[in-house]
Design a protein around this motif. Sequence first.
Motif, PDB file in Angstrom:
ATOM      1  N   GLY A 157      -3.947 -40.497  67.776  1.00 43.32           N
ATOM      2  CA  GLY A 157      -4.610 -40.758  66.520  1.00 43.32           C
ATOM      3  C   GLY A 157      -5.502 -39.611  66.083  1.00 43.32           C
ATOM      4  N   GLU A 158      -6.285 -39.887  65.033  1.00 42.24           N
ATOM      5  CA  GLU A 158      -7.171 -38.875  64.485  1.00 42.24           C
ATOM      6  C   GLU A 158      -8.312 -38.565  65.450  1.00 42.24           C
ATOM      7  OE1 GLU A 158      -6.956 -36.444  62.176  1.00 42.24           O
ATOM      8  OE2 GLU A 158      -6.911 -37.836  60.499  1.00 42.24           O
ATOM      9  N   SER A 159      -8.623 -37.285  65.611  1.00 40.18           N
ATOM     10  CA  SER A 159      -9.732 -36.857  66.467  1.00 40.18           C
ATOM     11  C   SER A 159     -10.755 -36.140  65.595  1.00 40.18           C
ATOM     12  CB  SER A 159      -9.224 -35.942  67.585  1.00 40.18           C
ATOM     13  OG  SER A 159      -8.485 -34.860  67.034  1.00 40.18           O
ATOM     14  N   VAL A 160     -11.603 -36.920  64.934  1.00 39.27           N
ATOM     15  CA  VAL A 160     -12.574 -36.369  64.000  1.00 39.27           C
ATOM     16  C   VAL A 160     -13.649 -35.573  64.727  1.00 39.27           C
ATOM     17  CG1 VAL A 160     -14.110 -36.978  62.085  1.00 39.27           C
ATOM     18  CG2 VAL A 160     -12.106 -38.371  62.551  1.00 39.27           C
ATOM     19  N   SER A 161     -13.865 -35.844  66.014  1.00 40.23           N
ATOM     20  CA  SER A 161     -14.890 -35.117  66.767  1.00 40.23           C
ATOM     21  C   SER A 161     -14.578 -33.625  66.875  1.00 40.23           C
ATOM     22  CB  SER A 161     -15.028 -35.715  68.169  1.00 40.23           C
ATOM     23  OG  SER A 161     -13.798 -35.644  68.870  1.00 40.23           O
ATOM     24  N   CYS A 244     -18.555 -36.028  58.694  1.00 38.21           N
ATOM     25  CA  CYS A 244     -19.994 -35.779  58.777  1.00 38.21           C
ATOM     26  C   CYS A 244     -20.356 -35.276  60.173  1.00 38.21           C
ATOM     27  CB  CYS A 244     -20.773 -37.046  58.446  1.00 38.21           C
ATOM     28  SG  CYS A 244     -20.566 -38.383  59.633  1.00 38.21           S
ATOM     29  N   PHE A 245     -21.418 -34.479  60.220  1.00 36.01           N
ATOM     30  CA  PHE A 245     -21.835 -33.865  61.476  1.00 36.01           C
ATOM     31  C   PHE A 245     -22.694 -34.799  62.326  1.00 36.01           C
ATOM     32  CE2 PHE A 245     -21.214 -29.083  60.901  1.00 36.01           C
ATOM     33  CZ  PHE A 245     -20.152 -29.279  60.034  1.00 36.01           C
ATOM     34  N   CYS A 246     -23.095 -35.930  61.773  1.00 32.44           N
ATOM     35  CA  CYS A 246     -23.984 -36.828  62.516  1.00 32.44           C
ATOM     36  C   CYS A 246     -23.217 -37.923  63.253  1.00 32.44           C
ATOM     37  CB  CYS A 246     -25.012 -37.459  61.568  1.00 32.44           C
ATOM     38  SG  CYS A 246     -24.325 -38.093  60.029  1.00 32.44           S
ATOM     39  N   HIS A 247     -22.214 -38.521  62.595  1.00 36.93           N
ATOM     40  CA  HIS A 247     -21.474 -39.617  63.224  1.00 36.93           C
ATOM     41  C   HIS A 247     -19.997 -39.297  63.429  1.00 36.93           C
ATOM     42  CE1 HIS A 247     -24.969 -41.538  61.199  1.00 36.93           C
ATOM     43  NE2 HIS A 247     -25.004 -42.266  62.305  1.00 36.93           N
ATOM     44  N   ARG A 248     -19.543 -38.128  62.974  1.00 39.03           N
ATOM     45  CA  ARG A 248     -18.148 -37.698  63.140  1.00 39.03           C
ATOM     46  C   ARG A 248     -17.175 -38.682  62.506  1.00 39.03           C
ATOM     47  NH1 ARG A 248     -18.824 -32.421  64.132  1.00 39.03           N
ATOM     48  NH2 ARG A 248     -20.242 -32.050  65.876  1.00 39.03           N
ATOM     49  N   THR A 249     -17.474 -39.098  61.286  1.00 38.92           N
ATOM     50  CA  THR A 249     -16.600 -39.995  60.546  1.00 38.92           C
ATOM     51  C   THR A 249     -16.255 -39.356  59.207  1.00 38.92           C
ATOM     52  OG1 THR A 249     -18.527 -41.161  59.632  1.00 38.92           O
ATOM     53  CG2 THR A 249     -17.519 -42.080  61.635  1.00 38.92           C
ATOM     54  N   LEU A 250     -15.087 -39.678  58.681  1.00 34.26           N
ATOM     55  CA  LEU A 250     -14.662 -39.146  57.394  1.00 34.26           C
ATOM     56  C   LEU A 250     -15.408 -39.863  56.277  1.00 34.26           C
ATOM     57  CD1 LEU A 250     -10.814 -38.850  57.990  1.00 34.26           C
ATOM     58  CD2 LEU A 250     -12.524 -37.059  58.165  1.00 34.26           C
ATOM     59  N   ILE A 251     -15.943 -39.118  55.344  1.00 34.55           N
ATOM     60  CA  ILE A 251     -16.730 -39.684  54.260  1.00 34.55           C
ATOM     61  C   ILE A 251     -16.207 -39.182  52.920  1.00 34.55           C
ATOM     62  CG2 ILE A 251     -18.802 -39.970  55.652  1.00 34.55           C
ATOM     63  CD1 ILE A 251     -19.871 -37.378  54.486  1.00 34.55           C
ATOM     64  N   ASP A 252     -16.445 -39.975  51.877  1.00 33.78           N
ATOM     65  CA  ASP A 252     -16.085 -39.589  50.513  1.00 33.78           C
ATOM     66  C   ASP A 252     -17.232 -38.882  49.798  1.00 33.78           C
ATOM     67  OD1 ASP A 252     -13.499 -40.760  50.650  1.00 33.78           O
ATOM     68  OD2 ASP A 252     -14.393 -42.733  50.375  1.00 33.78           O
ATOM     69  N   VAL A 253     -18.456 -39.395  49.981  1.00 34.41           N
ATOM     70  CA  VAL A 253     -19.648 -38.829  49.350  1.00 34.41           C
ATOM     71  C   VAL A 253     -20.702 -38.643  50.433  1.00 34.41           C
ATOM     72  CG1 VAL A 253     -21.430 -39.135  47.594  1.00 34.41           C
ATOM     73  CG2 VAL A 253     -19.124 -39.997  47.184  1.00 34.41           C
ATOM     74  N   GLY A 254     -21.350 -37.489  50.426  1.00 30.76           N
ATOM     75  CA  GLY A 254     -22.359 -37.229  51.442  1.00 30.76           C
ATOM     76  C   GLY A 254     -23.335 -36.167  50.988  1.00 30.76           C
ATOM     77  N   SER A 258     -27.705 -26.817  52.130  1.00 33.44           N
ATOM     78  CA  SER A 258     -27.547 -25.637  51.270  1.00 33.44           C
ATOM     79  C   SER A 258     -27.600 -24.327  52.045  1.00 33.44           C
ATOM     80  CB  SER A 258     -28.650 -25.633  50.203  1.00 33.44           C
ATOM     81  OG  SER A 258     -29.931 -25.641  50.824  1.00 33.44           O
ATOM     82  N   VAL A 259     -27.937 -24.372  53.325  1.00 31.01           N
ATOM     83  CA  VAL A 259     -28.036 -23.154  54.137  1.00 31.01           C
ATOM     84  C   VAL A 259     -26.766 -22.932  54.950  1.00 31.01           C
ATOM     85  CG1 VAL A 259     -29.357 -21.969  55.928  1.00 31.01           C
ATOM     86  CG2 VAL A 259     -30.541 -23.395  54.243  1.00 31.01           C
ATOM     87  N   CYS A 260     -26.349 -23.938  55.743  1.00 27.62           N
ATOM     88  CA  CYS A 260     -25.193 -23.781  56.634  1.00 27.62           C
ATOM     89  C   CYS A 260     -23.995 -24.623  56.218  1.00 27.62           C
ATOM     90  CB  CYS A 260     -25.589 -24.127  58.075  1.00 27.62           C
ATOM     91  SG  CYS A 260     -26.065 -25.860  58.301  1.00 27.62           S
ATOM     92  N   LEU A 261     -24.112 -25.382  55.118  1.00 29.22           N
ATOM     93  CA  LEU A 261     -23.013 -26.193  54.575  1.00 29.22           C
ATOM     94  C   LEU A 261     -22.582 -27.312  55.525  1.00 29.22           C
ATOM     95  CD1 LEU A 261     -20.783 -23.419  52.954  1.00 29.22           C
ATOM     96  CD2 LEU A 261     -22.615 -24.751  51.914  1.00 29.22           C
ATOM     97  N   SER A 262     -23.480 -27.786  56.359  1.00 29.60           N
ATOM     98  CA  SER A 262     -23.175 -28.942  57.192  1.00 29.60           C
ATOM     99  C   SER A 262     -23.160 -30.201  56.329  1.00 29.60           C
ATOM    100  CB  SER A 262     -24.199 -29.087  58.317  1.00 29.60           C
ATOM    101  OG  SER A 262     -24.191 -27.941  59.145  1.00 29.60           O
ATOM    102  N   VAL A 263     -22.322 -31.143  56.695  1.00 27.50           N
ATOM    103  CA  VAL A 263     -22.125 -32.359  55.907  1.00 27.50           C
ATOM    104  C   VAL A 263     -22.726 -33.538  56.665  1.00 27.50           C
ATOM    105  CG1 VAL A 263     -20.424 -33.838  54.783  1.00 27.50           C
ATOM    106  CG2 VAL A 263     -20.011 -31.383  54.948  1.00 27.50           C
ATOM    107  N   PHE A 264     -23.471 -34.387  55.955  1.00 31.81           N
ATOM    108  CA  PHE A 264     -24.091 -35.566  56.550  1.00 31.81           C
ATOM    109  C   PHE A 264     -23.820 -36.761  55.653  1.00 31.81           C
ATOM    110  CE2 PHE A 264     -26.612 -31.850  57.723  1.00 31.81           C
ATOM    111  CZ  PHE A 264     -26.604 -31.948  59.110  1.00 31.81           C
TER     112      PHE A 264
END
Length: 297
Positions: A157-161, A244-254, A258-264
């Motif tokens: 399956g998908e390995s989002v981690s 997302c970098f916090c829970h490792r789940t695929l998100i639509d809006v987050g 603005s510095v490193c482009l990490s998604v939460f």
Amino acid sequence: MEVLVQKMPSEEDESSIIVIVLDVNPSQRAIYADTKGYRHILESIIAFCNAHLVLKPDNHLALIACHSGSSEFIFSDKDNEVLPTGQNDGQYELLAHVERSVRANLKNFILKTEPTVGDSLLAGSCAMALCYIHRMIREKSPTMKMNSRILVITGSGESVSQYMNYMNVFFTAHKENIIVDVLSMEHDLGLLQQGCDITGGLYLKIPQIHGLLQYLLWVFLPEPPLRKKLVLPPPVKVDYRAACFCHRTLIDVGYVCSVCLSVFCKFSPICTTCHALFKTPGPLPNKAKKKNIKERR
């Protein structure tokens, strides 16, 4: 006066290198659901490898096996020392050597490492494949054109981690003109679909495991320059959601740093990746109520 004329590469000077990443995680339904499933998959892949080698004498091949514990080369061009045994039953010696090496090395890989519970290390295996292809390209003749690609065969399956590892592999492959193809035996893999779309490869989810060899020969055996002339399965709609970098789940809006482009997926005053500080968003201003027409009159 001597003039050096550089020979332009022709079709005869083209070669192809393919690195197959084989997922042997025992949690795959294609392996544990049928006692003959593993044998059928292995025989189909060996037949596909032999078909790739007989297309051109300069073609190259490598296989990487992986599960949740480790990744390892089970065949590469370093194992090209073919020793005639006289027991090939009329089979070409090189093809018999590939079959013996793949079976023996894959058996040793499975027996010596006990896989743990978790996602297969597909991203790390693809990184190993990129390094191997880069070395082969550096060692090739200057007049030889090499079409390079990676084929991932998996039923997991998908390995989002492994999201960041996947993205690094895909954009590096795109920069080096290396195509990533994916054959899924069961699940819809959104991240690997993104990799195929970024590198110009093909993504295919087969409807049944019994036709694995037919799909390999039909879709993935032709080299990339020839695919435009063939009628291949239509491209699938790519799911470009980020993890997302916090829970490792695929998100639509987050929220994006603005510095490193990490998604939460939720707002955080401190970026956990680069430790940048952000102001807490205040409440939205209240809009002035519009007066009714009767009140104005």
